[in-house]
Design a protein around this motif. Structure first.
Motif, mmCIF file in Angstrom:
data_model
loop_
_atom_site.group_PDB
_atom_site.id
_atom_site.type_symbol
_atom_site.label_atom_id
_atom_site.label_comp_id
_atom_site.label_asym_id
_atom_site.label_seq_id
_atom_site.Cartn_x
_atom_site.Cartn_y
_atom_site.Cartn_z
ATOM 1 N N GLN A 174 3.838 5.298 -4.142
ATOM 2 C CA GLN A 174 4.007 6.749 -4.234
ATOM 3 C C GLN A 174 2.636 7.393 -4.391
ATOM 4 N N ALA B 31 5.877 10.794 -10.462
ATOM 5 C CA ALA B 31 5.932 9.485 -9.808
ATOM 6 C C ALA B 31 7.124 8.679 -10.307
ATOM 7 N N SER C 184 6.773 11.481 -4.001
ATOM 8 C CA SER C 184 5.605 10.975 -3.279
ATOM 9 C C SER C 184 5.236 12.005 -2.225
ATOM 10 N N SER D 179 -0.112 8.364 1.949
ATOM 11 C CA SER D 179 1.345 8.383 1.788
ATOM 12 C C SER D 179 2.038 8.062 3.112
#
Length: 428
Positions: free
Chosen positions: A135, A325, A330, A124
């Motif tokens: 994400q 999502a 995220s 991430s």
């Protein structure tokens, strides 16, 4: 609005219900065709992503998904592979981003435990650093139940049920023969640093004299003299002694009783089996006839004895990860939050991964009895809802479960081959 492709991967030791989380992801994605395009799966976890060995889950029919949700193991393959830090090997992360770009991945779902949460967090961070709109969400899974940020980890409830039933049934066997045969039975269960699985064995004990008579937790330093005295007392009082021992039991110096001297792919000490060590003490110091068993892979693959609650958790975290999502989340874990013990109520909520990665949830002090050999009522209240309900798989006419066993084709690669050991691309 452009549709997102999802990349899902399984990580670490599998569970009786990790495939149910996969089914939950795929079902939730198929219910949103206007927002989600392909759902790809990494073959053998993050290694498959690095090698661009990806499976298009469109190959799975609705009937396959039904079977997948009740099949143990990891259909897409899992692995134990820890990505290095961003500063140590940036190339690994760049390769992941290249794969994401090549297959138009907008969502990365990593289904695993502590190390997997750390991987999802790093990916991430790298995606954000490189300006790639991916994400990253961690989907919880670990039979050890040591993952922070979630009340419990899918997989644990079913293993807890298996261990409780196993020690009950084995103890009834030993009790029946104790006058002339085995007097001490030892069941070894998984749990390197946290004794959640061992604690589950304590659910069988409802009154004095019930098995297991002793539970050995990683959280409690092993005292040989206290242990031997407790075994002798149980045998003299009840005619036999039933014991559950966690693989991660340590002595007062912090050394694993079963340390084999080697390490695994994550750098964890390889444990060589604590049950025979304990059995040796019983034989050498007390002279009792004994027997020991290691539940090992049986506990984490016993889908035939899965907990209904655990199955519902596994499906829910997979489905909710997709929804989170689509809502723009995220760098989070799809964690389970307990709202009530009685009646048992829960929900799935987003938890920041920096509160989860590299943390370890151990047994609270108030879950272990003062003598260090049992569980308290507080622990029982926590555990009981997690093993409730039976989720039997479908059985075929041959008397065996109809588990999904199918070969899945990989999608054509778009990039050069990647040497994971060297961290570099190769010509195809």
């Amino acid at each position: 609005m452009s549709r997102k492709n999802i990349l899902y991967a399984q990580s670490g030791g599998v569970t009786p219900v990790i495939n149910a989380s996969a089914a939950g992801v795929i079902e939730a994605a198929r219910a949103r065709p206007d927002q989600i395009g392909q759902v790809l799966a990494g073959h053998n976890g993050i290694l498959g992503v690095l090698r661009e060995e990806l499976i298009d889950t469109a190959q799975l029919t609705s009937a396959d998904l039904h079977a997948l949700a009740q099949t143990p193991g990891g259909l897409f393959g899992s692995c134990r592979y820890k990505l290095k830090g961003l500063d140590e090997n940036r190339r690994e992360y760049e390769r992941l981003i290249e794969v994401f770009r090549a297959h138009d991945i907008g969502v990365f779902l990593y289904n695993g435990g502590n190390d997997s949460a750390d991987t999802a967090l790093k990916v991430s961070q790298m995606a954000k650093l490189m300006g790639v709109p991916v994400q990253c969400i961690a989907v919880p899974k670990t039979i050890d139940n040591d993952l922070e940020g979630t009340d419990n980890s899918p997989g644990f409830g079913s293993v807890a049920k298996y261990v409780a039933v196993s020690i009950l049934e084995a103890s009834l066997d030993v009790q029946s023969m104790a006058s002339t045969s085995t007097k001490v039975f030892i069941l070894e269960v998984m749990g390197r640093h946290a004794g959640w699985i061992a604690a589950a064995g304590g659910l069988v004990k409802r009154r004095d004299g019930d098995p297991p008579h002793l539970i050995l937790f990683p959280e409690v330093a092993f005292d040989e003299q206290r242990f031997l005295a407790a075994v002798r007392q149980a045998v003299e009082t009840y005619g036999y002694c039933s014991i559950v021992v966690s693989e991660g039991v340590r002595n007062a110096d912090g050394k694993f009783l079963s340390d084999s001297g080697s390490t695994d792919a994550f750098g964890h000490a390889q444990l060589g089996g604590v049950a025979p060590v304990i059995a040796g003490l019983v034989k050498d110091r007390l002279g009792y006839k004994h027997h020991w068993a290691v539940s090992d892979y049986l506990q984490r693959s016993a889908r035939h004895l899965a907990s209904q609650t655990d199955l519902e958790h596994a499906l829910a975290v997979g489905r909710t990860a997709v929804e989170l999502a689509l809502d723009g989340h995220s760098g989070i874990l799809a964690g389970i939050e307990r709202e009530s013990d009685q009646p048992y109520r829960w929900r799935v909520r987003p938890v920041p991964l920096d509160q989860v990665a590299n943390h370890e949830k151990k047994m609270p002090d108030d879950f272990i009895t003062e003598d260090g050999f049992g569980i308290t009522e507080a622990c029982r209240r926590y555990l009981v809802p997690l093993i409730r309900g039976e989720a039997y798989p479908d059985y075929g006419t041959d008397g065996l479960p109809d588990y999904l066993r199918c070969g899945l084709e990989l999608v054509p690669p778009q990039l050069a081959e990647f040497d994971v050991e060297q961290g570099d691309a190769l010509p195809r």
